[in-house]
Motif scaffolding. Sequence first.
Motif, PDB file in Angstrom:
ATOM      1  N   ASP A 114       3.517  15.839 -15.601  1.00  0.00           N
ATOM      2  CA  ASP A 114       3.257  14.417 -15.358  1.00  0.00           C
ATOM      3  C   ASP A 114       3.841  14.070 -13.995  1.00  0.00           C
ATOM      4  N   PHE A 115       2.966  13.844 -13.028  1.00  0.00           N
ATOM      5  CA  PHE A 115       3.393  13.577 -11.659  1.00  0.00           C
ATOM      6  C   PHE A 115       3.053  12.143 -11.235  1.00  0.00           C
ATOM      7  N   SER A 116       2.914  11.286 -12.236  1.00  0.00           N
ATOM      8  CA  SER A 116       2.493   9.909 -11.959  1.00  0.00           C
ATOM      9  C   SER A 116       3.556   9.119 -11.208  1.00  0.00           C
ATOM     10  N   SER A 117       4.827   9.382 -11.473  1.00  0.00           N
ATOM     11  CA  SER A 117       5.883   8.590 -10.822  1.00  0.00           C
ATOM     12  C   SER A 117       5.869   8.805  -9.308  1.00  0.00           C
ATOM     13  N   SER A 118       5.772  10.058  -8.872  1.00  0.00           N
ATOM     14  CA  SER A 118       5.748  10.336  -7.435  1.00  0.00           C
ATOM     15  C   SER A 118       4.470   9.814  -6.790  1.00  0.00           C
ATOM     16  N   ALA A 119       3.330  10.012  -7.470  1.00  0.00           N
ATOM     17  CA  ALA A 119       2.054   9.556  -6.913  1.00  0.00           C
ATOM     18  C   ALA A 119       2.004   8.037  -6.812  1.00  0.00           C
ATOM     19  N   GLN A 120       2.464   7.345  -7.846  1.00  0.00           N
ATOM     20  CA  GLN A 120       2.424   5.893  -7.833  1.00  0.00           C
ATOM     21  C   GLN A 120       3.426   5.314  -6.846  1.00  0.00           C
ATOM     22  N   PHE A 121       4.573   5.941  -6.718  1.00  0.00           N
ATOM     23  CA  PHE A 121       5.544   5.500  -5.720  1.00  0.00           C
ATOM     24  C   PHE A 121       4.961   5.639  -4.317  1.00  0.00           C
ATOM     25  N   PHE A 122       4.297   6.763  -4.063  1.00  0.00           N
ATOM     26  CA  PHE A 122       3.694   7.016  -2.758  1.00  0.00           C
ATOM     27  C   PHE A 122       2.615   5.974  -2.443  1.00  0.00           C
ATOM     28  N   VAL A 123       1.724   5.730  -3.386  1.00  0.00           N
ATOM     29  CA  VAL A 123       0.634   4.780  -3.161  1.00  0.00           C
ATOM     30  C   VAL A 123       1.167   3.355  -3.059  1.00  0.00           C
ATOM     31  N   THR A 124       2.096   2.989  -3.944  1.00  0.00           N
ATOM     32  CA  THR A 124       2.660   1.630  -3.912  1.00  0.00           C
ATOM     33  C   THR A 124       3.359   1.368  -2.599  1.00  0.00           C
ATOM     34  N   PHE A 125       4.128   2.341  -2.131  1.00  0.00           N
ATOM     35  CA  PHE A 125       4.824   2.138  -0.867  1.00  0.00           C
ATOM     36  C   PHE A 125       3.843   2.095   0.301  1.00  0.00           C
ATOM     37  N   ALA A 126       2.767   2.882   0.231  1.00  0.00           N
ATOM     38  CA  ALA A 126       1.753   2.825   1.284  1.00  0.00           C
ATOM     39  C   ALA A 126       1.128   1.438   1.362  1.00  0.00           C
ATOM     40  N   VAL A 127       0.887   0.817   0.210  1.00  0.00           N
ATOM     41  CA  VAL A 127       0.362  -0.555   0.195  1.00  0.00           C
ATOM     42  C   VAL A 127       1.383  -1.522   0.781  1.00  0.00           C
ATOM     43  N   PHE A 128       2.658  -1.354   0.396  1.00  0.00           N
ATOM     44  CA  PHE A 128       3.712  -2.197   0.952  1.00  0.00           C
ATOM     45  C   PHE A 128       3.811  -2.023   2.468  1.00  0.00           C
ATOM     46  N   ALA A 129       3.733  -0.782   2.943  1.00  0.00           N
ATOM     47  CA  ALA A 129       3.802  -0.518   4.382  1.00  0.00           C
ATOM     48  C   ALA A 129       2.620  -1.164   5.097  1.00  0.00           C
ATOM     49  N   PHE A 130       1.456  -1.129   4.460  1.00  0.00           N
ATOM     50  CA  PHE A 130       0.286  -1.787   5.047  1.00  0.00           C
ATOM     51  C   PHE A 130       0.523  -3.292   5.207  1.00  0.00           C
ATOM     52  N   LEU A 131       1.017  -3.936   4.158  1.00  0.00           N
ATOM     53  CA  LEU A 131       1.254  -5.384   4.206  1.00  0.00           C
ATOM     54  C   LEU A 131       2.348  -5.730   5.216  1.00  0.00           C
ATOM     55  N   TYR A 132       3.398  -4.911   5.265  1.00  0.00           N
ATOM     56  CA  TYR A 132       4.489  -5.156   6.209  1.00  0.00           C
ATOM     57  C   TYR A 132       4.008  -5.017   7.652  1.00  0.00           C
ATOM     58  N   CYS A 133       3.273  -3.941   7.931  1.00  0.00           N
ATOM     59  CA  CYS A 133       2.761  -3.740   9.294  1.00  0.00           C
ATOM     60  C   CYS A 133       1.807  -4.855   9.688  1.00  0.00           C
ATOM     61  N   MET A 134       0.989  -5.318   8.741  1.00  0.00           N
ATOM     62  CA  MET A 134       0.074  -6.408   9.033  1.00  0.00           C
ATOM     63  C   MET A 134       0.845  -7.686   9.368  1.00  0.00           C
ATOM     64  N   ALA A 135       1.883  -7.987   8.579  1.00  0.00           N
ATOM     65  CA  ALA A 135       2.666  -9.194   8.826  1.00  0.00           C
ATOM     66  C   ALA A 135       3.380  -9.141  10.172  1.00  0.00           C
ATOM     67  N   VAL A 136       3.947  -7.984  10.518  1.00  0.00           N
ATOM     68  CA  VAL A 136       4.672  -7.860  11.783  1.00  0.00           C
ATOM     69  C   VAL A 136       3.715  -7.923  12.968  1.00  0.00           C
TER      70      VAL A 136
END
Length: 239
Positions: A114-136
């Motif tokens: 079960d590798f869902s924790s690492s995959a979901q952390f990676f995708v969730t953080f990528a979305v967060f990084a997208f929103l942060y970069c857009m705001a900055v």
Amino acid sequence: MEDLQIWPSHPNPRSRALAMSASPLACGQGGCDIAFPLFAAWGRTRGLIFSIFAFATCGGYSGQTSIKVSCQDTKNETLEAAFGYPFRLNTVVFKELDSKKCNNTWTPTHLVGDFSSSAQFFVTFAVFAFLYCMAVLVLYVGYLHLYRGTGKLPMIDFVITMVVTLLWLISTSAWAKALTDIKISTGSEIMSDILFCHMPPNSCLFGAVSSMGSLNVSVVRMAGALPSPVPLRHWAGLP
């Protein structure tokens, strides 16, 4: 009338050239106020593009692995198992073999891991990084005067960038390790965990597994797009 001197006088042209290139801050009055936001905005643009690529390739991935089973009355019957994001492989079951074949010795067989924790952390953080970069980027482009006019905003941006950089490294490393394990869990090693394959006269051959090239690239792209806090030190007042 005295000549205006933009750069301090030096005994020879070479000394003057060295003085001009000694530090990136030696850009003249107001020059750094343009150079630094442009450099930082370029870094945010890279992060924006690569974060989109990361959560699109990982979050949208689907593939399958297969084996070929044989017994007294069956030859090279292909059984497939489809998997994808969030890579809970322990819930993925191989296609059932007809109960009339192989004396009904085939039992429901799952993939392992079960590798869902690492995959979901990676995708969730990528979305967060997208929103942060857009705001900055919006801040840099539309409200740069506010950025220059306060000492707190650059420092806040610097601290957040440091935190984002750390989490970026952690999420990418975790996903890279999980991807390695996913390749093992869907590769030829899976046959060692299938009971049917160890019951004579049954036999198994590994079939094929879908390419994971896009997942490999997602790791490389995210690692190569790490945000740099260095340009922000000027505004934050750090050495």
